[in-house]
Motif scaffolding. Structure first.
Motif, PDB file in Angstrom:
ATOM      1  N   THR A  13       0.800  -1.226   0.000  1.00  5.21           N
ATOM      2  CA  THR A  13       0.000   0.000   0.000  1.00  5.21           C
ATOM      3  C   THR A  13       0.828   1.269   0.000  1.00  5.21           C
ATOM      4  OG1 THR A  13      -0.139   0.173   2.420  1.00  5.21           O
ATOM      5  CG2 THR A  13      -1.775  -1.226   1.309  1.00  5.21           C
ATOM      6  N   GLY A  14       2.114   1.181   0.390  1.00  8.28           N
ATOM      7  CA  GLY A  14       2.939   2.372   0.511  1.00  8.28           C
ATOM      8  C   GLY A  14       2.771   3.095   1.823  1.00  8.28           C
ATOM      9  N   ASN A  15       1.958   2.549   2.758  1.00  5.89           N
ATOM     10  CA  ASN A  15       1.766   3.191   4.051  1.00  5.89           C
ATOM     11  C   ASN A  15       3.007   3.058   4.920  1.00  5.89           C
ATOM     12  OD1 ASN A  15      -1.136   4.243   4.749  1.00  5.89           O
ATOM     13  ND2 ASN A  15      -1.404   2.507   3.376  1.00  5.89           N
ATOM     14  N   THR A  27       2.640   1.165  15.110  1.00  2.81           N
ATOM     15  CA  THR A  27       2.420   1.913  16.355  1.00  2.81           C
ATOM     16  C   THR A  27       1.206   2.822  16.325  1.00  2.81           C
ATOM     17  OG1 THR A  27       3.771   3.835  15.722  1.00  2.81           O
ATOM     18  CG2 THR A  27       4.932   1.947  16.699  1.00  2.81           C
ATOM     19  N   GLY A  28       0.709   3.150  15.144  1.00  2.00           N
ATOM     20  CA  GLY A  28      -0.405   4.086  15.037  1.00  2.00           C
ATOM     21  C   GLY A  28       0.011   5.530  15.120  1.00  2.00           C
ATOM     22  N   LYS A  29       1.335   5.796  15.140  1.00  2.00           N
ATOM     23  CA  LYS A  29       1.823   7.170  15.261  1.00  2.00           C
ATOM     24  C   LYS A  29       2.173   7.706  13.883  1.00  2.00           C
ATOM     25  CE  LYS A  29       3.678   6.345  19.898  1.00  2.00           C
ATOM     26  NZ  LYS A  29       4.876   6.265  20.746  1.00  2.00           N
ATOM     27  N   LEU A  30       1.794   8.965  13.649  1.00  2.00           N
ATOM     28  CA  LEU A  30       2.021   9.582  12.346  1.00  2.00           C
ATOM     29  C   LEU A  30       3.254  10.465  12.310  1.00  2.00           C
ATOM     30  CD1 LEU A  30      -1.616  10.540  11.337  1.00  2.00           C
ATOM     31  CD2 LEU A  30      -0.162   8.863  10.228  1.00  2.00           C
ATOM     32  N   ALA A  31       3.942  10.639  13.452  1.00  2.00           N
ATOM     33  CA  ALA A  31       5.117  11.506  13.475  1.00  2.00           C
ATOM     34  C   ALA A  31       6.159  10.992  12.493  1.00  2.00           C
ATOM     35  CB  ALA A  31       5.709  11.563  14.882  1.00  2.00           C
ATOM     36  N   ASN A  32       6.640  11.882  11.621  1.00  2.00           N
ATOM     37  CA  ASN A  32       7.661  11.580  10.628  1.00  2.00           C
ATOM     38  C   ASN A  32       7.227  10.505   9.632  1.00  2.00           C
ATOM     39  OD1 ASN A  32       9.480  13.356  11.907  1.00  2.00           O
ATOM     40  ND2 ASN A  32       9.987  11.768  13.385  1.00  2.00           N
ATOM     41  N   ALA A  33       5.936  10.242   9.569  1.00  2.00           N
ATOM     42  CA  ALA A  33       5.480   9.199   8.663  1.00  2.00           C
ATOM     43  C   ALA A  33       5.649   9.625   7.218  1.00  2.00           C
ATOM     44  CB  ALA A  33       4.013   8.870   8.932  1.00  2.00           C
ATOM     45  N   LYS A  34       5.921   8.650   6.353  1.00  5.12           N
ATOM     46  CA  LYS A  34       6.029   8.900   4.923  1.00  5.12           C
ATOM     47  C   LYS A  34       5.103   7.943   4.200  1.00  5.12           C
ATOM     48  CE  LYS A  34      10.878  10.327   5.139  1.00  5.12           C
ATOM     49  NZ  LYS A  34      12.242  10.061   4.674  1.00  5.12           N
ATOM     50  N   PHE A  35       4.260   8.479   3.343  1.00  9.67           N
ATOM     51  CA  PHE A  35       3.330   7.657   2.587  1.00  9.67           C
ATOM     52  C   PHE A  35       3.720   7.745   1.120  1.00  9.67           C
ATOM     53  CE2 PHE A  35       1.324   8.716   6.496  1.00  9.67           C
ATOM     54  CZ  PHE A  35       0.649   7.570   6.855  1.00  9.67           C
ATOM     55  N   ASN A  36       4.407   6.727   0.644  1.00  9.15           N
ATOM     56  CA  ASN A  36       4.933   6.741  -0.705  1.00  9.15           C
ATOM     57  C   ASN A  36       4.349   5.596  -1.531  1.00  9.15           C
ATOM     58  OD1 ASN A  36       6.808   8.853  -0.143  1.00  9.15           O
ATOM     59  ND2 ASN A  36       8.057   7.372   0.954  1.00  9.15           N
ATOM     60  N   SER A  37       4.071   5.880  -2.779  1.00  3.99           N
ATOM     61  CA  SER A  37       3.579   4.830  -3.665  1.00  3.99           C
ATOM     62  C   SER A  37       4.708   3.909  -4.082  1.00  3.99           C
ATOM     63  CB  SER A  37       2.954   5.461  -4.917  1.00  3.99           C
ATOM     64  OG  SER A  37       2.627   4.468  -5.845  1.00  3.99           O
ATOM     65  N   LEU A  38       4.474   2.617  -4.034  1.00  3.23           N
ATOM     66  CA  LEU A  38       5.451   1.632  -4.471  1.00  3.23           C
ATOM     67  C   LEU A  38       4.840   0.817  -5.618  1.00  3.23           C
ATOM     68  CD1 LEU A  38       6.721   0.451  -0.988  1.00  3.23           C
ATOM     69  CD2 LEU A  38       7.841   2.023  -2.553  1.00  3.23           C
ATOM     70  N   SER A  39       4.302   1.524  -6.594  1.00  7.85           N
ATOM     71  CA  SER A  39       3.539   0.867  -7.651  1.00  7.85           C
ATOM     72  C   SER A  39       4.395  -0.032  -8.523  1.00  7.85           C
ATOM     73  CB  SER A  39       2.854   1.929  -8.526  1.00  7.85           C
ATOM     74  OG  SER A  39       3.799   2.840  -9.047  1.00  7.85           O
ATOM     75  N   ALA A  40       5.741   0.120  -8.455  1.00  9.16           N
ATOM     76  CA  ALA A  40       6.593  -0.722  -9.273  1.00  9.16           C
ATOM     77  C   ALA A  40       6.590  -2.164  -8.781  1.00  9.16           C
ATOM     78  CB  ALA A  40       8.022  -0.174  -9.268  1.00  9.16           C
TER      79      ALA A  40
END
Length: 280
Positions: free
Chosen positions: A59-61, A68-81
């Motif tokens: 999903t790229g999440n 952990t459910g924590k969003l601090a410094n989170a990166k949501f990137n697509s890994l469609s390859a």
């Protein structure tokens, strides 16, 4: 090995959210496991590391958010390859055994299998069994990715660059933060940001934030010119748009007023590199 936070039910809900599904049965289908497995995870209050690995790559999440459910410094990137669904699951599990253990050792900088065993508190016999059975140690992969910052894609599949998300990346900057309150610059801690998107980087940056916006300021630039600046006027600071006029005059503008003064009548604290404005 406890790298996650919250109950298994909470974790399953995050995994469902990442895949955009609402039932445990649908989650099991996304993960490529029998539906009973997800139910057993909830009952045992334990979710295997392979589920986090697959979901993050699928999903790229952000892995830290999933665990952990924590969003601090989170990166949501697509890994469609990458493939998805069963194709991704098959690719991950086919990269088990010696190959994935070597990648984990490389991530930590270990040269001996003994070092890996000591770090995780596992026996050499267990590792030997993993190698013999070509087992994919999902818990170790998740822990290593969170611990070292090495890309999960590389750890799980051997694809991509080992340095892609390193915690020691030179693109990660820790910048002093100031809060602009009633004309005063007050200490506001630190701001972490990746500045690789900038064509040029400030040599002495500070991050200034107020209730109207935020700005990255280079305090080394003090020779005033056309542009946006952090200026002090009679000891009170604010962000102003400046235009140079003849006879060493400047036009100073804010959203609410404009005035003209001599350039030596203002105190230059730095030039604005970029601005962040609020849309509410």
């Amino acid at each position: 090995m406890d790298f996650s936070e919250g109950s298994a039910l909470e974790i399953v809900e995050r995994l469902c959210s990442a895949y955009g599904v609402t039932t445990q049965k649908a989650l099991a289908k996304c993960l490529g496991v029998p539906a009973a497995n997800v139910s057993n995870w909830v009952q045992r209050d334990s979710v295997p590391g392979s589920a986090f690995v697959k979901c993050a790559l699928d999903t790229g999440n952000d892995l830290r958010w999933l665990t952990t459910g924590k969003l601090a410094n989170a990166k949501f990137n697509s890994l469609s390859a990458l493939p998805n669904g069963k194709g991704l699951y098959d690719e991950i599990t086919s990269n088990g055994g010696k190959a994935v253990l070597h990648r984990i050792m490389d991530a930590y900088g270990f040269t001996l299998q003994k070092q890996l065993c000591e770090l995780f508190g596992i026996s050499s016999g267990t590792v030997s069994t993993w190698i013999r059975r070509n087992y994919f140690p999902g818990d170790l992969v998740v822990t290593c990715a969170l611990d070292t910052g090495v890309p999960l894609q590389w750890l799980a599949t051997g694809k991509g660059k080992i340095s892609g998300q390193s915690k020691m990346s030179s693109d990660i900057n820790i910048i002093k933060k100031k809060n602009l309150i009633a004309g005063a610059l007050e200490e506001g801690g630190e701001w972490q940001v990746e500045l690789s998107f900038l064509q040029a980087k400030p040599s002495s940056p500070i991050f200034v934030s107020s209730n109207t916006g935020s700005w990255l300021i280079d305090t080394d630039i003090t020779s005033i010119s056309n542009g946006r600046w952090l200026l002090g006027i009679d000891g009170k600071y604010d962000i102003y748009d400046v235009a140079i006029l003849p006879n060493k005059k400047i036009s100073v503008t804010t959203p609410s007023f404009n005035f003209i003064c001599a350039s030596n009548e203002v105190s230059v604290a730095g030039k604005v590199f970029f601005s962040l404005t609020y849309n509410f």
